[in-house]
Design a protein around this motif. Structure first.
Motif, short mmCIF file in Angstrom:
data_model
loop_
_atom_site.label_atom_id
_atom_site.label_comp_id
_atom_site.label_asym_id
_atom_site.label_seq_id
_atom_site.Cartn_x
_atom_site.Cartn_y
_atom_site.Cartn_z
N UNK A 113 53.03 30.31 32.99
CA UNK A 113 52.46 30.45 31.64
C UNK A 113 50.94 30.48 31.63
N UNK A 114 50.33 30.18 32.78
CA UNK A 114 48.86 30.14 32.82
C UNK A 114 48.29 31.54 32.68
N UNK A 115 47.09 31.63 32.09
CA UNK A 115 46.44 32.92 31.84
C UNK A 115 46.16 33.66 33.15
N UNK A 116 45.74 32.94 34.17
CA UNK A 116 45.49 33.54 35.47
C UNK A 116 46.69 33.22 36.37
N UNK A 117 47.61 34.17 36.49
CA UNK A 117 48.83 33.94 37.26
C UNK A 117 49.36 35.28 37.77
N UNK A 118 49.90 35.27 39.00
CA UNK A 118 50.56 36.46 39.56
C UNK A 118 51.67 36.00 40.49
N UNK A 119 52.62 36.86 40.73
CA UNK A 119 53.72 36.51 41.64
C UNK A 119 54.13 37.76 42.43
N UNK A 120 54.63 37.53 43.61
CA UNK A 120 55.12 38.62 44.48
C UNK A 120 56.08 38.00 45.47
N UNK A 121 56.80 38.85 46.20
CA UNK A 121 57.79 38.38 47.19
C UNK A 121 57.34 38.80 48.57
N UNK A 122 57.83 38.05 49.55
CA UNK A 122 57.50 38.32 50.95
C UNK A 122 58.64 37.85 51.82
N UNK A 123 58.73 38.42 52.99
CA UNK A 123 59.80 38.05 53.94
C UNK A 123 59.33 36.98 54.91
N UNK A 124 58.05 36.61 54.84
CA UNK A 124 57.54 35.59 55.76
C UNK A 124 58.18 34.24 55.45
N UNK A 125 58.37 33.41 56.48
CA UNK A 125 58.97 32.09 56.26
C UNK A 125 58.03 31.17 55.48
N UNK A 126 58.61 30.13 54.92
CA UNK A 126 57.85 29.20 54.07
C UNK A 126 56.72 28.55 54.85
N UNK A 127 57.00 28.12 56.11
CA UNK A 127 55.97 27.43 56.88
C UNK A 127 54.77 28.34 57.13
N UNK A 128 55.05 29.60 57.42
CA UNK A 128 53.96 30.54 57.67
C UNK A 128 53.17 30.83 56.40
N UNK A 129 53.90 30.93 55.26
CA UNK A 129 53.22 31.16 53.97
C UNK A 129 52.27 30.00 53.66
N UNK A 130 52.77 28.76 53.88
CA UNK A 130 51.92 27.58 53.62
C UNK A 130 50.68 27.59 54.52
N UNK A 131 50.88 27.88 55.79
CA UNK A 131 49.76 27.87 56.73
C UNK A 131 48.72 28.93 56.38
#
Length: 663
Positions: A113-131
């Motif tokens: 709901x925030x004014x500055x927000x975006x979303x997308x999908x990726x096949x990378x694993x969660x640990x790699x996304x966090x890093x």
């Protein structure tokens, strides 16, 4: 049902409210502007002359002449200090929590709901996304924390926390400035006046005669005062102005003015001045010498010694008292400035109060082309002549003659009250530049026998045309002579105004014009006859045009003598100048405190206006398809337009790093 809050809570809310703080700041700003425009701590007579009696008393009742020590101003500062302190105490815990709280438990719904927000999908694993997210945020200067719950991972990042410190520094800086100002205020002195242990002195008496109740000890916490020290003299006190009086402040050391120097421009205006001073202190093994000048003070034992001004230090002057009426005798007096001298005469006692000596006097003078230019017209002495009734008239007498329209005059300024404009008596100077010829002419007009002899000669020379007529010439001659003598005496003592008053008192209105014309002819003949006889005594038998101009100027000066008010024309003959260095000495323990507060306030304002707090959240949510949805959201507390561009760039960086495969 509405629950009533306790009175103490409502009072604290009011004292810590922004509305109260702004209102108090506005009042302080307006008062400070008044204190800047209106010169503070000047002698009260100066204010009365400037504003008049009514406004002088009105402004005085408001304390505007010493505004920063006024009770109402100090109360406002006290309330402002209290309000700011309460505000800081109430908000500091919240600021500290804000600085420590990363909000890593943010909800998905809130982020979307925030004014500055975006979303997308990726096949990378969660640990790699966090890093990769942490690496990107670290590169952007963010601090971050991670949180995992129900398979969802959040990286919460924050930077610009110094913005919150800006709020704290701004308010604390104001508090520190107020405390510093109160440290340098006159609160101890005001309290001493209130309880009766301190009482300002209002009499013009030597410092040695000031009673203990009007003196402050060397341990006084803060003070700002001044003292004039002649060359070769020492002082261990300063004078603190308090409304219409003063207090004597003792210093923990003695100051000796060894030498004072002043440089002047070609016009005579002061260019620069400095003093060689010596500090005599029991704590020193030997006296300490130092040179101070304007804007270059000496800091010693917590006090600052400034070169503030300069003045007369008791110059020795020789005055010649030339009598303007025959009842008084000529006198010569040698005295010092700031001293008083008794003068005796045949009818009344006077007291001469020597006030000031000026070596330079810059006045507008017309040059040969008729253009006005600033010129130094030489030394002058300022004094008051006080009669037996205590009434005083102030005079400013110039030593050298001044050339006006090609003729020389000795000028004497006079005013009966400081509130009155200064009027000037122009005494014509002879070829030697002295008042000798004028004074001789004036003395002759006041000599009845001299005037009578001249009148007889003038009358007999003018009566030759009527000698053959049947007229008692002796009677006519006697009447004309007596008329000449009486009119001359009247003019010599009361001027032309005295003659007109005599005509108005003795003759009806319809005869006054005719009588005035006749009297003017008789008086003119008498004055010219006396003047010619005086010129003969000075070796002038054939007067020139310049001699008759001198005659006209003399009549103007004599006619103005009634307003002059002095039985003498007091002329400055010689002088020995002694200059005094005007020092201002301050002890301001709150000065460094104020500087510290100003630094804190400056840094705080900079942080508030130029540092923005920014927060970024990166949420990773697993999908049933085996991919991971990445939600990036952010916010800022200022400059949203700049944050729009920043978030677009940051979002693009996340999509590039996390290998976007679609949305």
């Amino acid at each position: 049902m509405k629950i009533s809050r306790p009175t103490s809570t409502r009072l604290l809310d009011f004292l810590g409210s922004m509305n109260l703080a702004i209102a108090l700041l506005v009042i302080v700003a307006i008062a400070s502007a008044i204190g800047t425009v209106l010169k503070q701590n000047q002698p009260y007579p100066d204010y009365e002359i400037k504003f008049g009696k009514f406004w002088f008393e009105f402004f005085g009742s408001l304390g505007l002449y010493d505004l920063y020590a006024a009770v109402w101003f100090l109360l406002i500062l006290g309330f402002l200090l209290l309000s700011t302190t309460i505000c800081v105490i109430r908000n500091t815990p919240g600021i500290m929590r804000e600085l420590r709280h990363f909000r890593e438990k943010a909800q998905e719904k809130s982020l979307r709901a925030m004014h500055h927000s975006l979303n997308f999908t990726t096949t990378q694993p969660v640990e790699q996304i966090q890093a990769l997210s942490q690496q990107t945020l670290k590169h952007e200067g963010f601090r971050f924390r991670t949180h995992q719950e129900n398979g969802t991972s959040i990286v919460a990042a924050m930077k610009g926390g110094a913005n919150k410190w800006g709020y704290w520094l701004t308010h604390i800086g104001m508090i520190v400035i107020f405390i510093g100002g109160l440290l340098d205020s006159k609160l101890p002195t005001m309290f001493g006046e209130w309880v009766g242990t301190i009482k300002p002195e209002t009499r013009n008496i030597p410092a040695s005669e000031v009673p203990p109740i009007s003196q402050l000890g060397v341990n006084n916490f803060s003070y700002r005062g001044s003292v004039d020290i002649p060359e070769g003299r020492t002082a261990n006190i300063i004078f603190l102005p308090i409304r219409e009086g003063y207090l004597v402040q003792r210093l923990p050391y003695e100051i000796e003015v060894k030498d004072f120097r002043v440089e002047h421009y070609s016009t005579g205006q002061p260019k620069s001045f400095e003093s060689d001073i010596v500090i005599h202190d029991p704590d020193l093994k030997e006296p300490f010498a130092h040179t101070i000048s304007v804007n270059h003070p000496l800091i010693y034992k917590g006090t600052a010694i400034y070169q503030a001004n300069f003045g007369d230090g008791g110059s020795e002057v020789q005055l010649q008292l030339n009598p303007l009426t025959k009842q008084y005798a000529q006198q010569t007096l040698t005295g010092n400035i700031s001293q008083d001298y008794n003068l005796s005469s045949s009818t009344e006692k006077y007291r001469l109060e020597l006030d000031n000596f000026r070596l330079f006097n810059i006045n507008p003078v017309k040059n040969d082309k008729g253009e006005e230019e600033q010129k130094n017209i030489g030394p002058s002495v300022i004094f008051r002549l006080r009669n037996a009734a205590g009434e005083a008239i102030e005079y400013s007498n110039y030593m050298n003659p001044v050339i006006i329209e090609g003729r020389m005059y000795l000028i004497s300024g006079v005013r009966k009250s400081p509130a009155d404009p200064e009027r000037f008596l122009h005494i014509p100077a002879d070829q030697k530049g002295s008042a000798e010829l004028f004074l001789t002419f004036l003395s002759a007009l006041q000599d009845d026998e001299f005037v009578r002899t001249t009148a007889i000669t003038t009358t007999r020379n003018s009566m030759g045309a009527i000698q053959n007529q049947q007229v008692d010439s002796a009677t006519v001659e006697n009447q004309i002579v007596e008329s000449m003598v009486r009119l001359t005496q009247l003019f010599a003592t009361k001027g032309f105004d005295g003659i007109m008053s005599d005509i108005e008192a003795r003759f009806p209105e319809d005869q006054r014009a005719q009588v005035s014309e006749a009297f003017t002819k008789v008086l003119q003949a008498s004055l010219r006859g006396v003047y010619l006889d005086v010129l003969k005594q000075h070796g002038i038998t054939e007067p020139k045009d310049t001699d008759w101009l001198f005659f006209d100027d003399s009549l103007n000066a004599i006619s103005n003598l009634p307003f002059y008010g002095s039985p003498w024309y007091i002329q400055l003959k010689t002088f020995k100048q002694i200059e005094a260095s005007g020092l201002q000495i301050t002890r301001s323990p709150g000065q460094d405190v104020v500087y510290l507060g100003c630094i804190m306030l400056t840094i705080g304002v900079f942080l508030l206006f130029y540092v923005a707090q920014r927060r970024i959240w990166v949420m990773v949510k697993p999908l049933e398809s085996g991919e991971n949805e990445v939600i990036v959201a952010g916010g800022t507390n200022r400059n949203p337009h700049d944050f729009d561009k920043y978030f677009q760039r940051l979002g693009l960086a996340f999509q590039t790093v996390l290998t976007v495969r679609g949305d």
